[in-house]
Design a protein around this motif. Structure first.
Motif, PDB file in Angstrom:
ATOM      1  N   MET A 150       0.851  -1.173   0.000  1.00  0.00           N
ATOM      2  CA  MET A 150       0.000   0.000   0.000  1.00  0.00           C
ATOM      3  C   MET A 150       0.899   1.239   0.000  1.00  0.00           C
ATOM      4  O   MET A 150       1.801   1.348   0.821  1.00  0.00           O
ATOM      5  CB  MET A 150      -0.898  -0.048   1.239  1.00  0.00           C
ATOM      6  N   PRO A 151       0.666   2.188  -0.910  1.00  0.00           N
ATOM      7  CA  PRO A 151       1.492   3.390  -0.944  1.00  0.00           C
ATOM      8  C   PRO A 151       1.261   4.247   0.293  1.00  0.00           C
ATOM      9  O   PRO A 151       0.189   4.210   0.896  1.00  0.00           O
ATOM     10  CB  PRO A 151       1.026   4.114  -2.211  1.00  0.00           C
ATOM     11  N   ALA A 152       2.257   5.028   0.653  1.00  0.00           N
ATOM     12  CA  ALA A 152       2.145   5.918   1.807  1.00  0.00           C
ATOM     13  C   ALA A 152       1.100   6.983   1.534  1.00  0.00           C
ATOM     14  O   ALA A 152       0.976   7.482   0.421  1.00  0.00           O
ATOM     15  CB  ALA A 152       3.492   6.563   2.102  1.00  0.00           C
ATOM     16  N   THR A 153       0.354   7.318   2.561  1.00  0.00           N
ATOM     17  CA  THR A 153      -0.589   8.416   2.488  1.00  0.00           C
ATOM     18  C   THR A 153       0.158   9.698   2.823  1.00  0.00           C
ATOM     19  O   THR A 153       0.913   9.749   3.789  1.00  0.00           O
ATOM     20  CB  THR A 153      -1.736   8.200   3.501  1.00  0.00           C
ATOM     21  N   SER A 154      -0.038  10.736   2.018  1.00  0.00           N
ATOM     22  CA  SER A 154       0.568  12.032   2.266  1.00  0.00           C
ATOM     23  C   SER A 154      -0.372  12.840   3.158  1.00  0.00           C
ATOM     24  O   SER A 154      -1.475  13.198   2.745  1.00  0.00           O
ATOM     25  CB  SER A 154       0.803  12.753   0.941  1.00  0.00           C
ATOM     26  N   VAL A 155       0.064  13.083   4.394  1.00  0.00           N
ATOM     27  CA  VAL A 155      -0.781  13.708   5.406  1.00  0.00           C
ATOM     28  C   VAL A 155      -0.256  15.095   5.746  1.00  0.00           C
ATOM     29  O   VAL A 155       0.945  15.274   5.975  1.00  0.00           O
ATOM     30  CB  VAL A 155      -0.820  12.849   6.691  1.00  0.00           C
ATOM     31  N   LEU A 156      -1.171  16.065   5.793  1.00  0.00           N
ATOM     32  CA  LEU A 156      -0.845  17.407   6.265  1.00  0.00           C
ATOM     33  C   LEU A 156      -1.466  17.577   7.642  1.00  0.00           C
ATOM     34  O   LEU A 156      -2.693  17.514   7.783  1.00  0.00           O
ATOM     35  CB  LEU A 156      -1.376  18.474   5.309  1.00  0.00           C
ATOM     36  N   ILE A 157      -0.624  17.768   8.656  1.00  0.00           N
ATOM     37  CA  ILE A 157      -1.099  18.038  10.013  1.00  0.00           C
ATOM     38  C   ILE A 157      -1.117  19.549  10.195  1.00  0.00           C
ATOM     39  O   ILE A 157      -0.082  20.207  10.055  1.00  0.00           O
ATOM     40  CB  ILE A 157      -0.169  17.410  11.075  1.00  0.00           C
ATOM     41  N   VAL A 158      -2.290  20.095  10.510  1.00  0.00           N
ATOM     42  CA  VAL A 158      -2.419  21.534  10.746  1.00  0.00           C
ATOM     43  C   VAL A 158      -2.716  21.700  12.239  1.00  0.00           C
ATOM     44  O   VAL A 158      -3.850  21.524  12.685  1.00  0.00           O
ATOM     45  CB  VAL A 158      -3.536  22.160   9.891  1.00  0.00           C
TER      46      VAL A 158
ATOM     47  N   ALA B  81      -1.355  27.231   1.813  1.00  0.00           N
ATOM     48  CA  ALA B  81      -0.236  27.291   0.858  1.00  0.00           C
ATOM     49  C   ALA B  81       0.251  25.881   0.508  1.00  0.00           C
ATOM     50  O   ALA B  81       0.503  25.582  -0.661  1.00  0.00           O
ATOM     51  CB  ALA B  81       0.900  28.124   1.430  1.00  0.00           C
ATOM     52  N   PHE B  82       0.367  24.995   1.509  1.00  0.00           N
ATOM     53  CA  PHE B  82       0.766  23.611   1.243  1.00  0.00           C
ATOM     54  C   PHE B  82      -0.234  22.941   0.303  1.00  0.00           C
ATOM     55  O   PHE B  82       0.153  22.220  -0.614  1.00  0.00           O
ATOM     56  CB  PHE B  82       0.848  22.797   2.532  1.00  0.00           C
ATOM     57  N   LEU B  83      -1.512  23.176   0.532  1.00  0.00           N
ATOM     58  CA  LEU B  83      -2.540  22.531  -0.290  1.00  0.00           C
ATOM     59  C   LEU B  83      -2.501  23.036  -1.724  1.00  0.00           C
ATOM     60  O   LEU B  83      -2.807  22.281  -2.646  1.00  0.00           O
ATOM     61  CB  LEU B  83      -3.923  22.734   0.329  1.00  0.00           C
ATOM     62  N   GLU B  84      -2.129  24.283  -1.926  1.00  0.00           N
ATOM     63  CA  GLU B  84      -2.031  24.818  -3.285  1.00  0.00           C
ATOM     64  C   GLU B  84      -0.831  24.242  -4.030  1.00  0.00           C
ATOM     65  O   GLU B  84      -0.870  24.091  -5.243  1.00  0.00           O
ATOM     66  CB  GLU B  84      -1.905  26.339  -3.249  1.00  0.00           C
ATOM     67  N   SER B  85       0.225  23.929  -3.292  1.00  0.00           N
ATOM     68  CA  SER B  85       1.472  23.569  -3.961  1.00  0.00           C
ATOM     69  C   SER B  85       1.825  22.091  -3.891  1.00  0.00           C
ATOM     70  O   SER B  85       2.791  21.675  -4.526  1.00  0.00           O
ATOM     71  CB  SER B  85       2.624  24.371  -3.363  1.00  0.00           C
ATOM     72  N   GLY B  86       1.071  21.295  -3.145  1.00  0.00           N
ATOM     73  CA  GLY B  86       1.505  19.921  -2.977  1.00  0.00           C
ATOM     74  C   GLY B  86       0.415  18.901  -3.169  1.00  0.00           C
ATOM     75  O   GLY B  86      -0.760  19.228  -3.273  1.00  0.00           O
ATOM     76  N   ASP B  87       0.870  17.656  -3.235  1.00  0.00           N
ATOM     77  CA  ASP B  87      -0.045  16.528  -3.331  1.00  0.00           C
ATOM     78  C   ASP B  87      -0.326  16.019  -1.928  1.00  0.00           C
ATOM     79  O   ASP B  87       0.500  15.324  -1.329  1.00  0.00           O
ATOM     80  CB  ASP B  87       0.597  15.399  -4.140  1.00  0.00           C
ATOM     81  N   ILE B  88      -1.454  16.374  -1.391  1.00  0.00           N
ATOM     82  CA  ILE B  88      -1.848  15.971  -0.045  1.00  0.00           C
ATOM     83  C   ILE B  88      -3.041  15.032  -0.164  1.00  0.00           C
ATOM     84  O   ILE B  88      -4.028  15.348  -0.834  1.00  0.00           O
ATOM     85  CB  ILE B  88      -2.215  17.198   0.822  1.00  0.00           C
ATOM     86  N   ASP B  89      -2.951  13.862   0.490  1.00  0.00           N
ATOM     87  CA  ASP B  89      -4.036  12.885   0.465  1.00  0.00           C
ATOM     88  C   ASP B  89      -5.039  13.075   1.596  1.00  0.00           C
ATOM     89  O   ASP B  89      -6.176  12.628   1.502  1.00  0.00           O
ATOM     90  CB  ASP B  89      -3.473  11.467   0.576  1.00  0.00           C
TER      91      ASP B  89
ATOM     92  N   ARG C 184       5.995   6.411  11.685  1.00  0.00           N
ATOM     93  CA  ARG C 184       6.300   5.017  12.053  1.00  0.00           C
ATOM     94  C   ARG C 184       5.455   4.032  11.254  1.00  0.00           C
ATOM     95  O   ARG C 184       5.875   2.910  10.993  1.00  0.00           O
ATOM     96  CB  ARG C 184       6.050   4.786  13.546  1.00  0.00           C
ATOM     97  N   LEU C 185       4.257   4.454  10.858  1.00  0.00           N
ATOM     98  CA  LEU C 185       3.370   3.593  10.072  1.00  0.00           C
ATOM     99  C   LEU C 185       3.633   3.711   8.571  1.00  0.00           C
ATOM    100  O   LEU C 185       2.921   3.114   7.771  1.00  0.00           O
ATOM    101  CB  LEU C 185       1.910   3.916  10.386  1.00  0.00           C
ATOM    102  N   GLY C 186       4.633   4.506   8.191  1.00  0.00           N
ATOM    103  CA  GLY C 186       5.027   4.579   6.791  1.00  0.00           C
ATOM    104  C   GLY C 186       4.387   5.687   5.978  1.00  0.00           C
ATOM    105  O   GLY C 186       4.502   5.701   4.753  1.00  0.00           O
ATOM    106  N   HIS C 187       3.718   6.625   6.629  1.00  0.00           N
ATOM    107  CA  HIS C 187       3.071   7.717   5.907  1.00  0.00           C
ATOM    108  C   HIS C 187       4.029   8.896   5.745  1.00  0.00           C
ATOM    109  O   HIS C 187       4.930   9.099   6.547  1.00  0.00           O
ATOM    110  CB  HIS C 187       1.808   8.168   6.644  1.00  0.00           C
TER     111      HIS C 187
END
Length: 121
Positions: A1-9, A41-49, A25-28
Protein backbone atom coordinates in the motif's frame (compact mmCIF):
# COMPACT_ATOMS: atom_id res chain seq x y z
CA UNK A 1 0.00 0.00 0.00
CA UNK A 2 1.49 3.39 -0.94
CA UNK A 3 2.15 5.92 1.81
CA UNK A 4 -0.59 8.42 2.49
CA UNK A 5 0.57 12.03 2.27
CA UNK A 6 -0.78 13.71 5.41
CA UNK A 7 -0.85 17.41 6.27
CA UNK A 8 -1.10 18.04 10.01
CA UNK A 9 -2.42 21.53 10.75
CA UNK A 10 -1.75 22.04 14.45
CA UNK A 11 -0.14 24.93 16.33
CA UNK A 12 0.61 22.86 19.45
CA UNK A 13 4.10 21.49 18.78
CA UNK A 14 3.69 18.64 21.27
CA UNK A 15 0.48 17.33 19.66
CA UNK A 16 1.80 17.82 16.12
CA UNK A 17 5.02 15.99 16.98
CA UNK A 18 3.17 13.10 18.62
CA UNK A 19 0.84 12.60 15.65
CA UNK A 20 3.67 13.09 13.12
CA UNK A 21 5.89 10.47 14.77
CA UNK A 22 3.05 7.95 14.99
CA UNK A 23 2.15 8.35 11.31
CA UNK A 24 5.76 8.26 10.11
CA UNK A 25 6.30 5.02 12.05
CA UNK A 26 3.37 3.59 10.07
CA UNK A 27 5.03 4.58 6.79
CA UNK A 28 3.07 7.72 5.91
CA UNK A 29 4.56 10.90 4.47
CA UNK A 30 3.83 13.75 6.85
CA UNK A 31 3.99 17.53 6.48
CA UNK A 32 3.10 19.98 9.24
CA UNK A 33 1.69 23.49 9.27
CA UNK A 34 1.26 25.63 12.39
CA UNK A 35 -1.12 28.17 10.83
CA UNK A 36 -4.10 28.18 8.54
CA UNK A 37 -2.30 30.30 5.93
CA UNK A 38 0.61 27.86 5.88
CA UNK A 39 -1.81 24.95 5.44
CA UNK A 40 -3.60 26.62 2.54
CA UNK A 41 -0.24 27.29 0.86
CA UNK A 42 0.77 23.61 1.24
CA UNK A 43 -2.54 22.53 -0.29
CA UNK A 44 -2.03 24.82 -3.29
CA UNK A 45 1.47 23.57 -3.96
CA UNK A 46 1.50 19.92 -2.98
CA UNK A 47 -0.04 16.53 -3.33
CA UNK A 48 -1.85 15.97 -0.05
CA UNK A 49 -4.04 12.89 0.47
CA UNK A 50 -5.43 13.83 3.89
CA UNK A 51 -5.62 16.93 6.10
CA UNK A 52 -5.68 16.63 9.90
CA UNK A 53 -7.01 20.05 10.94
CA UNK A 54 -7.14 21.67 14.36
CA UNK A 55 -9.82 24.34 14.76
CA UNK A 56 -7.98 26.68 17.11
CA UNK A 57 -5.15 28.16 15.07
CA UNK A 58 -3.26 31.42 15.68
CA UNK A 59 -4.27 33.16 12.45
CA UNK A 60 -7.41 31.67 10.87
CA UNK A 61 -10.00 29.51 12.58
CA UNK A 62 -9.86 25.93 11.33
CA UNK A 63 -13.48 26.10 10.19
CA UNK A 64 -12.50 29.00 7.92
CA UNK A 65 -9.59 26.94 6.59
CA UNK A 66 -12.02 24.10 5.82
CA UNK A 67 -14.41 26.53 4.11
CA UNK A 68 -11.59 27.91 1.93
CA UNK A 69 -10.46 24.41 1.01
CA UNK A 70 -13.95 23.47 -0.15
CA UNK A 71 -14.69 26.79 -1.89
CA UNK A 72 -11.45 26.30 -3.80
CA UNK A 73 -12.85 23.03 -5.16
CA UNK A 74 -10.47 20.78 -3.22
CA UNK A 75 -12.14 17.55 -2.14
CA UNK A 76 -9.18 16.29 -0.10
CA UNK A 77 -10.41 14.34 2.93
CA UNK A 78 -10.30 16.50 6.07
CA UNK A 79 -10.38 15.19 9.62
CA UNK A 80 -10.92 17.73 12.37
CA UNK A 81 -8.77 17.13 15.48
CA UNK A 82 -9.91 19.59 18.14
CA UNK A 83 -10.73 20.16 21.77
CA UNK A 84 -13.90 22.02 20.68
CA UNK A 85 -16.91 19.76 21.11
CA UNK A 86 -19.60 22.40 20.55
CA UNK A 87 -22.39 20.99 18.33
CA UNK A 88 -22.38 24.29 16.40
CA UNK A 89 -18.75 23.71 15.35
CA UNK A 90 -19.62 20.16 14.28
CA UNK A 91 -22.58 21.42 12.26
CA UNK A 92 -20.44 24.00 10.47
CA UNK A 93 -17.76 21.39 9.77
CA UNK A 94 -20.41 19.02 8.40
CA UNK A 95 -21.80 21.80 6.20
CA UNK A 96 -18.34 22.28 4.66
CA UNK A 97 -17.82 18.59 4.02
CA UNK A 98 -15.58 17.41 6.84
CA UNK A 99 -14.95 13.67 6.69
CA UNK A 100 -14.50 13.04 10.42
CA UNK A 101 -14.57 15.12 13.60
CA UNK A 102 -12.43 13.84 16.48
CA UNK A 103 -12.40 15.54 19.88
CA UNK A 104 -9.12 15.61 21.80
CA UNK A 105 -8.06 13.49 23.47
CA UNK A 106 -8.82 10.82 20.88
CA UNK A 107 -7.52 7.26 20.66
CA UNK A 108 -4.43 7.13 18.47
CA UNK A 109 -5.67 3.82 17.07
CA UNK A 110 -8.80 5.56 15.75
CA UNK A 111 -6.74 8.22 14.01
CA UNK A 112 -4.33 5.73 12.46
CA UNK A 113 -7.26 3.63 11.22
CA UNK A 114 -8.68 6.72 9.49
CA UNK A 115 -5.33 7.52 7.87
CA UNK A 116 -4.89 3.91 6.77
CA UNK A 117 -8.39 3.87 5.24
CA UNK A 118 -7.57 6.93 3.14
CA UNK A 119 -4.41 5.25 1.89
CA UNK A 120 -6.27 2.12 0.86
CA UNK A 121 -9.08 3.89 -1.00
Amino acid sequence: MPATSVLIVEDDDLIASFVRRALIRLGHAVTSAATGQEALAFLESGDIDLVLLDLTLPDIDGLEVLRRIRLGGDEVPVVILTSRSDPKDRAIADHWGVDRYLVKPFPLAELTAIVDSVGSS
